[in-house]
Write an enzyme that holds these catalytic residues in place. Structure first.
Site, PDB file in Angstrom:
ATOM      1  N   ILE A   1      38.393  95.571  27.987  1.00  0.00           N
ATOM      2  CA  ILE A   1      38.799  94.716  29.107  1.00  0.00           C
ATOM      3  C   ILE A   1      37.915  93.469  29.224  1.00  0.00           C
ATOM      4  CG2 ILE A   1      37.368  95.699  30.971  1.00  0.00           C
ATOM      5  CD1 ILE A   1      39.994  95.894  32.616  1.00  0.00           C
TER       6      ILE A   1
ATOM      7  N   ASN B   1      27.400 103.381  21.888  1.00  0.00           N
ATOM      8  CA  ASN B   1      26.244 103.471  22.778  1.00  0.00           C
ATOM      9  C   ASN B   1      26.135 104.911  23.262  1.00  0.00           C
ATOM     10  OD1 ASN B   1      25.603 100.688  22.700  1.00  0.00           O
ATOM     11  ND2 ASN B   1      27.271 100.268  24.120  1.00  0.00           N
TER      12      ASN B   1
ATOM     13  N   GLU C   1      27.957 102.987  29.399  1.00  0.00           N
ATOM     14  CA  GLU C   1      28.426 102.889  30.790  1.00  0.00           C
ATOM     15  C   GLU C   1      29.537 103.889  31.095  1.00  0.00           C
ATOM     16  OE1 GLU C   1      29.495  98.814  31.307  1.00  0.00           O
ATOM     17  OE2 GLU C   1      27.417  98.136  31.185  1.00  0.00           O
ATOM     18  N   VAL C   2      30.413 104.096  30.132  1.00  0.00           N
ATOM     19  CA  VAL C   2      31.537 105.015  30.353  1.00  0.00           C
ATOM     20  C   VAL C   2      31.236 106.338  29.634  1.00  0.00           C
ATOM     21  CG1 VAL C   2      34.009 105.389  30.054  1.00  0.00           C
ATOM     22  CG2 VAL C   2      33.149 103.080  30.521  1.00  0.00           C
TER      23      VAL C   2
ATOM     24  N   HIS D   1      33.048 106.667  22.843  1.00  0.00           N
ATOM     25  CA  HIS D   1      33.892 105.569  22.358  1.00  0.00           C
ATOM     26  C   HIS D   1      33.128 104.767  21.322  1.00  0.00           C
ATOM     27  CE1 HIS D   1      31.730 104.301  25.981  1.00  0.00           C
ATOM     28  NE2 HIS D   1      31.628 103.101  25.442  1.00  0.00           N
TER      29      HIS D   1
HETATM   30  P1  5GP Z   1      29.733 101.197  26.986  1.00  0.00           P
HETATM   31  O1  5GP Z   1      28.732 100.306  27.653  1.00  0.00           O
HETATM   32  O2  5GP Z   1      29.928 102.486  27.764  1.00  0.00           O
HETATM   33  O3  5GP Z   1      29.411 101.432  25.541  1.00  0.00           O
HETATM   34  O4  5GP Z   1      31.101 100.407  26.972  1.00  0.00           O
HETATM   35  C1  5GP Z   1      32.085 100.565  27.917  1.00  0.00           C
HETATM   36  C2  5GP Z   1      33.126  99.481  27.646  1.00  0.00           C
HETATM   37  O5  5GP Z   1      34.290  99.798  28.356  1.00  0.00           O
HETATM   38  C3  5GP Z   1      32.690  98.091  28.101  1.00  0.00           C
HETATM   39  O6  5GP Z   1      32.701  97.219  26.970  1.00  0.00           O
HETATM   40  C4  5GP Z   1      33.736  97.703  29.142  1.00  0.00           C
HETATM   41  O7  5GP Z   1      34.104  96.353  29.092  1.00  0.00           O
HETATM   42  C5  5GP Z   1      34.889  98.625  28.800  1.00  0.00           C
HETATM   43  N1  5GP Z   1      35.717  98.972  29.936  1.00  0.00           N
HETATM   44  C6  5GP Z   1      35.301  99.403  31.169  1.00  0.00           C
HETATM   45  N2  5GP Z   1      36.349  99.664  31.954  1.00  0.00           N
HETATM   46  C7  5GP Z   1      37.457  99.412  31.217  1.00  0.00           C
HETATM   47  C8  5GP Z   1      38.866  99.519  31.492  1.00  0.00           C
HETATM   48  O8  5GP Z   1      39.303  99.887  32.580  1.00  0.00           O
HETATM   49  N3  5GP Z   1      39.707  99.179  30.486  1.00  0.00           N
HETATM   50  C9  5GP Z   1      39.259  98.767  29.261  1.00  0.00           C
HETATM   51  N4  5GP Z   1      40.176  98.452  28.353  1.00  0.00           N
HETATM   52  N5  5GP Z   1      37.958  98.666  28.962  1.00  0.00           N
HETATM   53  C10 5GP Z   1      37.060  98.992  29.941  1.00  0.00           C
END
Ligand code: 5GP
Length: 121
Positions: free
Chosen positions: A34, A94, A102-103, A107
């Site tokens: 996103i 990550n 973050e999520v 992924h």
């Molecule tokens: P992390 O920091 O956990 O490795 O990456 C999480 C990623 O998820 C971030 O790059 C963020 O932009 C993406 N993200 C968070 N919420 C959403 C969402 O609702 N939809 C999509 N497509 N990506 C998301």
């Protein structure tokens, strides 16, 4: 860490939240990030409930492991950033706090379409 069924990617997998889908099969779902950090920024997630790569390595079946790796390569080909179809890309996962996750659903980020730059800040 216990898997949180209400994390944003779990909601995307249940189609409770929309995504710009790139690819889906029995093992993975792929969609655009996103908040893209590069010209092409895709995410590939396993369909199973795994918090991070360590959780996945410990609990996923061999079929799920193969499925995730093949899914990543397939998506890269489809997006035209693989070695076959483009100029390469970076796959990055990550993991937990110091990794900047973050999520809390495993992924892989796929960055490409341009030079990705330094590996870490
Ligand atoms: P992390 O920091 O956990 O490795 O990456 C999480 C990623 O998820 C971030 O790059 C963020 O932009 C993406 N993200 C968070 N919420 C959403 C969402 O609702 N939809 C999509 N497509 N990506 C998301």
């Amino acid at each position: 860490m216990k898997y949180d069924n209400n994390n944003i990617f779990a909601k995307i997998l249940r189609s409770e939240i929309p995504c710009k889908k790139i690819y889906e099969d029995d093992f993975v779902l792929s969609f655009y990030d996103i908040n893209p950090q590069k010209k092409i920024h895709a995410l590939v997630i396993p369909k199973g409930k795994y918090v991070d790569l360590d959780d996945f390595s410990e609990k996923a079946s061999p079929d799920e492991m193969v499925g995730l790796l093949k899914g990543i390569s397939f998506v890269a080909k489809k997006l035209g950033i693989s070695v076959d179809t483009g100029k390469g890309y970076r796959a990055l996962a990550n993991i937990s706090e110091h990794g900047g996750q973050e999520v809390p659903h495993l992924h892989f980020h796929l960055f490409g379409g341009e030079k990705v730059g330094k590996m870490v800040e």
